[in-house]
Scaffold this active site. Structure first.
Site, PDB file in Angstrom:
ATOM      1  CD  GLU A   1      -3.080  -1.048   2.192  1.00  0.00           C
ATOM      2  OE1 GLU A   1      -3.120  -0.240   3.369  1.00  0.00           O
ATOM      3  OE2 GLU A   1      -4.175  -1.771   2.199  1.00  0.00           O
TER       4      GLU A   1
ATOM      5  CD  GLU B   1      -4.502  -5.477   3.144  1.00  0.00           C
ATOM      6  OE1 GLU B   1      -3.328  -5.511   3.117  1.00  0.00           O
ATOM      7  OE2 GLU B   1      -4.916  -4.546   4.130  1.00  0.00           O
TER       8      GLU B   1
HETATM    9  C1  IDC Z   1      -3.049  -3.933  10.372  1.00  0.00           C
HETATM   10  C2  IDC Z   1      -3.486  -5.085  11.175  1.00  0.00           C
HETATM   11  C3  IDC Z   1      -3.170  -4.750  12.501  1.00  0.00           C
HETATM   12  C4  IDC Z   1      -1.709  -4.052  12.759  1.00  0.00           C
HETATM   13  C5  IDC Z   1      -1.558  -2.902  11.658  1.00  0.00           C
HETATM   14  C6  IDC Z   1      -0.180  -2.408  11.534  1.00  0.00           C
HETATM   15  O1  IDC Z   1      -4.802  -5.634  11.163  1.00  0.00           O
HETATM   16  O2  IDC Z   1      -3.053  -5.723  13.538  1.00  0.00           O
HETATM   17  O3  IDC Z   1      -1.484  -3.649  13.979  1.00  0.00           O
HETATM   18  O4  IDC Z   1      -1.816  -3.337  10.488  1.00  0.00           O
HETATM   19  O5  IDC Z   1       0.784  -3.446  11.151  1.00  0.00           O
HETATM   20  C7  IDC Z   1      -3.961  -2.129   5.648  1.00  0.00           C
HETATM   21  C8  IDC Z   1      -2.912  -2.998   5.587  1.00  0.00           C
HETATM   22  C9  IDC Z   1      -2.765  -3.817   6.746  1.00  0.00           C
HETATM   23  C10 IDC Z   1      -3.293  -3.301   8.071  1.00  0.00           C
HETATM   24  C11 IDC Z   1      -4.827  -3.052   7.643  1.00  0.00           C
HETATM   25  C12 IDC Z   1      -6.016  -2.930   8.864  1.00  0.00           C
HETATM   26  O6  IDC Z   1      -2.356  -3.411   4.396  1.00  0.00           O
HETATM   27  O7  IDC Z   1      -1.218  -4.013   7.046  1.00  0.00           O
HETATM   28  O8  IDC Z   1      -3.469  -4.359   9.132  1.00  0.00           O
HETATM   29  N1  IDC Z   1      -5.034  -2.301   6.668  1.00  0.00           N
HETATM   30  O9  IDC Z   1      -5.525  -1.613   9.186  1.00  0.00           O
HETATM   31  N2  IDC Z   1      -4.581  -1.254   4.774  1.00  0.00           N
HETATM   32  C13 IDC Z   1      -5.856  -0.870   5.062  1.00  0.00           C
HETATM   33  C14 IDC Z   1      -6.056  -1.583   6.250  1.00  0.00           C
END
Ligand code: IDC
Length: 461
Positions: free
Chosen positions: A287, A379
């Site tokens: 992302e 995702e």
């Molecule tokens: C989130 C995980 C969370 C973690 C965070 C930071 O769910 O447990 O603490 O990342 O690493 C994304 C990202 C993905 C995120 C997810 C939800 O690709 O890594 O995971 N998210 O926030 N993009 C939009 C949402």
């Protein structure tokens, strides 16, 4: 005189460049060093070093590395000019290997002596840049466990992009539906034989996305270890007939160029190792955020050739601006990608959404963009963009229906027991071996399992 002329030409072209284009952009750098002791005898040994340039082309280079034991000495070497000062060894390229294009290698070697132990050298650096590629013996052929007949990977075979679709070996559009891991640095126990059996057999998942974070205690802390873990998961998916999306999970910082050298090192390694497999898809930047589309495109155009050099026919997914929202979350839109696409074939663009946060405007973007760009929802979550909160059932179903209708492949965040609404399993599930009973599923897990496990009906002619 000749040397003077060459110098003058170099100065002139440097001035010319600066005048035309402003200060030259910083050259991309990166390298991989593979060290092998080819024979060893009482007090002596012979070693080979294969150095691969993963950055921009170079027209001269010096390799430096450290011999860990004080008794280790280089006696005589070949294919470079060798010297040693204390524990530091330098090898300078010679006429026939001085120029190394991107992805090119040079094989050097030396005969050395040792008094105590003879450990492998550490901290290889090419032109001052640490080689983050693993310093190991050359990889042996990976195990292949071809997917069983009837499984998604066996039916569809090698995928490719056709028009705006993902197509199978019969050149017919297919939609793959599956799950993403959580960060493999945190949720390793969730990716066991038992959990992947459940994913393939009970969920009938077509794919496993392997989220390898680069920061946050991920790849950067142990490149060789994470590369190995990803490869193992690729094999585990293959053995169960699932596709594997290798996700270079950049998130913070948002500019993928921050990890350009790591990406080149990582992808040259996994692409070479998995080139003969048909179940691998590469996702080069999860992302991008806080960065322009032109910067993302430039990153993609440097990483994709590294993959293609090793694995020419695999599909590559390119992340998009604004957390892979095709720019929408940054106030832009897909039009900047349509107007200025990545200069590479057989690629798709990532579109990510979180159903409780991203609704009609994002669905409208996806519908519009799908007519012009090959899209892969690598995702998405049923909850808010934090990964937590309640499942938005209405929005999630609207999204899933739209993806089905447009035949857009997807991976849901996450196949894990994280204590957050987006996880498919209840906390603690991965401490046991039961991934099959309904009691271990969260609301999000139950919804996704019901959607993913319906018949695929992949075209077979
Ligand atoms: C989130 C995980 C969370 C973690 C965070 C930071 O769910 O447990 O603490 O990342 O690493 C994304 C990202 C993905 C995120 C997810 C939800 O690709 O890594 O995971 N998210 O926030 N993009 C939009 C949402």
């Amino acid at each position: 005189m000749k040397r003077f002329l060459a110098l003058l030409t170099a100065v002139a072209s440097a001035i010319g460049l600066a005048a035309l284009a402003g200060p030259p952009a910083q050259a991309a750098t990166g390298c991989k060093a593979e060290y092998t002791v080819t024979s060893q005898w009482e007090g002596g040994f012979q070693a080979g070093v294969k150095i691969t340039n993963l950055g921009d082309p170079v027209s001269g280079w010096t390799l430096r590395f450290t011999l860990p034991d004080a008794g280790q000495k280089v006696a005589q070497g070949w294919n470079a000019s060798w010297s040693q000062s204390g524990s530091t060894v330098s090898a300078q390229g010679v006429d026939w290997n001085r120029t190394l294009s991107t992805g090119a290698s040079a094989d050097l070697g030396f005969v050395g002596s040792f008094t105590g132990a003879n450990p492998a050298p550490t901290s290889f650096a090419l032109n001052g840049v640490t080689c983050t590629g693993s310093v190991t013996d050359p990889p042996t052929d990976p195990p292949t466990d071809p997917p069983a007949a009837g499984t998604p990977a066996a039916v569809n075979g090698q995928l490719h992009v056709c028009g705006v679709h993902l197509c199978n070996q019969y050149d017919r559009p297919v939609q793959l539906r599956g799950m993403s891991t959580h960060g493999i640095q945190w949720f390793g126990p969730c990716y066991s034989d038992a959990s992947l059996d459940a994913l393939a057999q009970d969920w009938k998942s077509d794919l496993l996305r392997i989220a390898m974070y680069v920061q946050e205690d991920g790849y950067e802390t142990d490149p060789a270890g994470f590369t190995g873990r990803v490869n193992t998961l690729v094999d585990m998916a293959e053995a169960r007939g699932m596709y594997a999306v290798i996700d270079f999970h950049t998130l913070t910082p948002g500019d993928p160029n921050y990890n350009l050298d790591r990406a080149k090192t990582f992808f040259s390694s996994v692409a070479a190792r998995n080139a003969d497999k048909k179940n691998v898809i590469y996702e080069i930047a999860n992302e991008p955020n806080g960065v322009s589309w032109t910067a993302v495109k430039s990153y993609a155009e440097q990483v994709i050739p590294v993959i293609r050099a090793a694995d020419p026919d695999a599909v590559v997914i390119v992340g998009t601006r604004g957390w892979s929202s095709l720019g929408v979350s940054d106030g832009a839109s897909e039009s900047e990608v349509v107007a200025n696409p990545v200069n590479a074939a057989n690629i798709m663009y990532a579109f990510h959404f979180y159903a409780a946060s991203h609704k009609d405007a994002y669905r409208a973007t996806l519908s519009r963009a799908a007519a012009q760009l090959p899209l892969f929802v690598s995702e998405f979550g049923t909850v808010s963009a934090t990964g937590g909160g309640a499942v938005d059932r209405t929005s999630s179903i609207a999204w899933l229906d739209l993806l089905d209708q447009l035949k857009i492949s997807y991976a849901n965040w996450t196949y894990s027991d994280a204590d957050e609404g987006s996880a498919a399993f209840k906390p603690g599930t991965c401490e046991g071996a039961d991934y099959g009973s309904s009691g271990v599923l969260t609301e999000s897990g139950a919804l996704l399992k019901s959607r993913i496990s319906t018949a695929d009906n992949f075209p077979t002619s």
